[in-house]
Design a protein around this motif. Sequence first.
Motif, PDB file in Angstrom:
ATOM      1  N   LYS A 179       0.830  -1.210   0.000  1.00  0.00           N
ATOM      2  CA  LYS A 179       0.000   0.000   0.000  1.00  0.00           C
ATOM      3  C   LYS A 179       0.865   1.260   0.000  1.00  0.00           C
ATOM      4  O   LYS A 179       0.445   2.306   0.475  1.00  0.00           O
ATOM      5  CB  LYS A 179      -0.926   0.019   1.230  1.00  0.00           C
ATOM      6  N   ILE A 180       2.043   1.164  -0.553  1.00  0.00           N
ATOM      7  CA  ILE A 180       2.955   2.302  -0.552  1.00  0.00           C
ATOM      8  C   ILE A 180       2.354   3.484  -1.298  1.00  0.00           C
ATOM      9  O   ILE A 180       1.611   3.311  -2.268  1.00  0.00           O
ATOM     10  CB  ILE A 180       4.319   1.911  -1.184  1.00  0.00           C
ATOM     11  N   LYS A 196      11.463  -4.553 -11.229  1.00  0.00           N
ATOM     12  CA  LYS A 196      12.157  -5.757 -10.767  1.00  0.00           C
ATOM     13  C   LYS A 196      13.023  -5.488  -9.534  1.00  0.00           C
ATOM     14  O   LYS A 196      13.413  -6.424  -8.827  1.00  0.00           O
ATOM     15  CB  LYS A 196      13.023  -6.326 -11.891  1.00  0.00           C
ATOM     16  N   ASP A 197      13.323  -4.207  -9.298  1.00  0.00           N
ATOM     17  CA  ASP A 197      14.136  -3.840  -8.133  1.00  0.00           C
ATOM     18  C   ASP A 197      13.292  -3.596  -6.892  1.00  0.00           C
ATOM     19  O   ASP A 197      13.845  -3.438  -5.797  1.00  0.00           O
ATOM     20  CB  ASP A 197      14.924  -2.558  -8.416  1.00  0.00           C
ATOM     21  N   ILE A 198      11.957  -3.516  -7.072  1.00  0.00           N
ATOM     22  CA  ILE A 198      11.061  -3.137  -5.978  1.00  0.00           C
ATOM     23  C   ILE A 198      10.226  -4.342  -5.561  1.00  0.00           C
ATOM     24  O   ILE A 198       9.458  -4.896  -6.361  1.00  0.00           O
ATOM     25  CB  ILE A 198      10.149  -1.970  -6.406  1.00  0.00           C
ATOM     26  N   LEU A 199      10.363  -4.756  -4.315  1.00  0.00           N
ATOM     27  CA  LEU A 199       9.634  -5.908  -3.791  1.00  0.00           C
ATOM     28  C   LEU A 199       8.496  -5.422  -2.902  1.00  0.00           C
ATOM     29  O   LEU A 199       8.708  -4.608  -2.000  1.00  0.00           O
ATOM     30  CB  LEU A 199      10.573  -6.803  -2.970  1.00  0.00           C
ATOM     31  N   LEU A 200       7.287  -5.917  -3.168  1.00  0.00           N
ATOM     32  CA  LEU A 200       6.118  -5.520  -2.391  1.00  0.00           C
ATOM     33  C   LEU A 200       5.984  -6.389  -1.147  1.00  0.00           C
ATOM     34  O   LEU A 200       5.913  -7.618  -1.233  1.00  0.00           O
ATOM     35  CB  LEU A 200       4.849  -5.622  -3.234  1.00  0.00           C
ATOM     36  N   ALA A 201       5.940  -5.737   0.006  1.00  0.00           N
ATOM     37  CA  ALA A 201       5.756  -6.460   1.256  1.00  0.00           C
ATOM     38  C   ALA A 201       4.266  -6.677   1.500  1.00  0.00           C
ATOM     39  O   ALA A 201       3.481  -5.723   1.448  1.00  0.00           O
ATOM     40  CB  ALA A 201       6.369  -5.678   2.410  1.00  0.00           C
ATOM     41  N   PRO A 202       3.843  -7.908   1.760  1.00  0.00           N
ATOM     42  CA  PRO A 202       2.425  -8.166   2.046  1.00  0.00           C
ATOM     43  C   PRO A 202       1.959  -7.383   3.277  1.00  0.00           C
ATOM     44  O   PRO A 202       2.744  -7.064   4.175  1.00  0.00           O
ATOM     45  CB  PRO A 202       2.383  -9.673   2.306  1.00  0.00           C
ATOM     46  N   ILE A 203       0.667  -7.090   3.304  1.00  0.00           N
ATOM     47  CA  ILE A 203       0.094  -6.297   4.396  1.00  0.00           C
ATOM     48  C   ILE A 203      -0.971  -7.091   5.141  1.00  0.00           C
ATOM     49  O   ILE A 203      -1.482  -8.103   4.656  1.00  0.00           O
ATOM     50  CB  ILE A 203      -0.522  -4.996   3.855  1.00  0.00           C
ATOM     51  N   ASP A 204      -1.300  -6.599   6.341  1.00  0.00           N
ATOM     52  CA  ASP A 204      -2.369  -7.225   7.109  1.00  0.00           C
ATOM     53  C   ASP A 204      -3.711  -6.581   6.741  1.00  0.00           C
ATOM     54  O   ASP A 204      -3.793  -5.759   5.818  1.00  0.00           O
ATOM     55  CB  ASP A 204      -2.094  -7.144   8.612  1.00  0.00           C
ATOM     56  N   ASP A 205      -4.750  -6.917   7.471  1.00  0.00           N
ATOM     57  CA  ASP A 205      -6.094  -6.431   7.147  1.00  0.00           C
ATOM     58  C   ASP A 205      -6.239  -4.919   7.302  1.00  0.00           C
ATOM     59  O   ASP A 205      -7.177  -4.323   6.789  1.00  0.00           O
ATOM     60  CB  ASP A 205      -7.133  -7.127   8.040  1.00  0.00           C
ATOM     61  N   GLY A 207      -3.799  -2.712   6.459  1.00  0.00           N
ATOM     62  CA  GLY A 207      -2.948  -1.999   5.512  1.00  0.00           C
ATOM     63  C   GLY A 207      -1.541  -1.764   6.015  1.00  0.00           C
ATOM     64  O   GLY A 207      -0.806  -0.950   5.466  1.00  0.00           O
ATOM     65  N   ARG A 208      -1.130  -2.515   7.057  1.00  0.00           N
ATOM     66  CA  ARG A 208       0.223  -2.390   7.610  1.00  0.00           C
ATOM     67  C   ARG A 208       1.092  -3.529   7.083  1.00  0.00           C
ATOM     68  O   ARG A 208       0.617  -4.649   6.861  1.00  0.00           O
ATOM     69  CB  ARG A 208       0.193  -2.466   9.137  1.00  0.00           C
ATOM     70  N   VAL A 209       2.371  -3.259   6.890  1.00  0.00           N
ATOM     71  CA  VAL A 209       3.292  -4.313   6.480  1.00  0.00           C
ATOM     72  C   VAL A 209       3.287  -5.427   7.524  1.00  0.00           C
ATOM     73  O   VAL A 209       3.374  -5.163   8.731  1.00  0.00           O
ATOM     74  CB  VAL A 209       4.719  -3.755   6.295  1.00  0.00           C
ATOM     75  N   ASP A 210       3.181  -6.658   7.057  1.00  0.00           N
ATOM     76  CA  ASP A 210       3.159  -7.821   7.939  1.00  0.00           C
ATOM     77  C   ASP A 210       4.597  -8.275   8.199  1.00  0.00           C
ATOM     78  O   ASP A 210       5.276  -8.748   7.294  1.00  0.00           O
ATOM     79  CB  ASP A 210       2.368  -8.950   7.278  1.00  0.00           C
TER      80      ASP A 210
END
Length: 455
Positions: A179-180, A196-205, A207-210
Motif C-alpha cells: 500500500k505504498i 524488478k528492483d522493488i519488492l512488495l511487502a504483504p500487508i495485514d487487514d 494496511g500495515r506491512v506484515d
Amino acid sequence: MIDELTLMADADRRAADYIASVDRRRVFPDQAALDALSKFSEELPDEGRPAEEGLALLDEVGSPATVTSNGPRYFGFVVGASLPAAAAADRLLGAWDQGATLFATSPVSATVEEVAAKWVLDILDLPRDSAVGFGTSATACGITCLAAARRSLLKKHGWDLDEDGLIGGPPIKVVVSAKIHIVVLKALRILGFGKKDILLAPIDDFGRVDPDRLPQIDDRTIVCLQAGEVNTGEFDPFTQIIPIAKAAGAWVHVDGAFGLWARASEKHRYLTGGIELADSWTTDGHKWLNTPYDSAMAICRDPDALAEAMNSDAVYASGSKKAQKNLTLEFSRKARGVLIWAALRSLGRKGVAELVERHLSQAKRLATELEAAGFTILNRVVLNQVLVRADDDETTAWIRAEVEKSGEAWFGASTWDGKAAFRLSVSSWRTTDDDITRLIALLSRLREEAKARSR
C-alpha cells in the motif's frame, strides 16, 4: 506605472479580503466561476499590460475559481489551512526575495532554518544530530533521502557512485508496502529503480506491512515504511520490522508525510513507537503542521550521507554540509524552513499536540456518527483519516459528487480493496466541531436522498 508600494498594498487588501471570506466561501467553485476562467485565455500582449490590471484579473476572476483549501470544510488530501503566523512569514519572505542557498546569500534564512531544524528534531523526538533539509514536498524530500540511502549502501560495498556511476555496480533492491504511496514509487522511478528492483511487502487487514511475511532483506536493501497510510492512517509496526532490517544491514526510510506529527502528542505518539530507529524520514509542513504549500522536510540520521548525496558546491558558491543547498535538490531556493519555524513558534509544543489531538477526536466523531447514519467505515480511525463507503460504488460516487456541487465541503474519492470509497482528512486548524456537525448532517441527508432515488 503604478507605484510598487501601492500595488503591494492592493495585493495585501485583496488577500486579506479573501482570508476574511474563507468561512463563507464555497469550498469548490460553481460552474459560473469555472466558465469565467476563459477570461485568462489571452494572447501574449505585445506591450506590457498594467500590473494592477493583472492583479485585479487574478482576484476578480481567479479567486471565485479557487478551491477553498484554506477554509474549515476542506477535507481533501490531508492538507491543512495556512496558520496565520506561517502565512504572514511567507509574505515577508516574498518581500525579502532572498535566495536561501548559503549564509552568504541570506544570513537570516540560514540562521532561522538552522533553528527550525533543531526544533523539528526536538518536537518529533528524532536523533538530535540528524540533518534536516527543507524542500518543496515529501516527493522531493523522498528523492533526497532515497538517493542518500542508495549511495550509502553502495559505499559500504566499496562502490564509488560519484566516480563509477550506477552501471555495473552492486544491485540495490527496495522493499515497500503493498500500500505504498505513489510518490515514493515516483521517487524510486526517478532514481532509476525498475519494477524488478522493488519488492512488495504483504500487508495485514489494516494496511500495515506484515512482519511475518517480509521479503528477504540484506545489506543491499532499502526498506520503506509508512507513518500514516494514505487511506487508513495506519502505521507499519516499526518496533518489529526495523530491528530485522537493521540486523541485516539495510537502510530504513519512513514516509511520514502527515503521520509523523503524531509524535508531537504524548497521547498518540505510541503509534510511532520505534520509528526513531530508522535511518531517514520525510514529512510535510503543508499537511498537518498547517504551513503554506512548498514546505517539507528530508531528515537523515547520517548528516554526511545526505550532504554527500546532495552536495552542490561550486568554486563561486561553497558551503558547509549544513548549507541547505547541500541537503536538498534545489540550489536556488526559497527559505522554506522559515515557514516551519513560524508555525512551530506560534503553536509551541502544546499547540502542535492540541492540533493533533483535536483532529483525532473529530475524526473519531465523524466515524461514529456516519456509521450510525448508515455508512460503512472501512478503517479503524487510528489517526485523522476516515475512509467511508455508502451502500454501493454508484451511491458512494454520487454522494461525493453532490457534496462537491453543493460547495459545502470537499473531499476526494478513493478505493479500498477494489471498492469505491471517499476519504475524509481532518487536518485544518480552522475546522471546528460545528464544521464536523455540518459535514455529518450533509452526508446523512445525501444518503437518505440516494436511498429515495433508488426506490
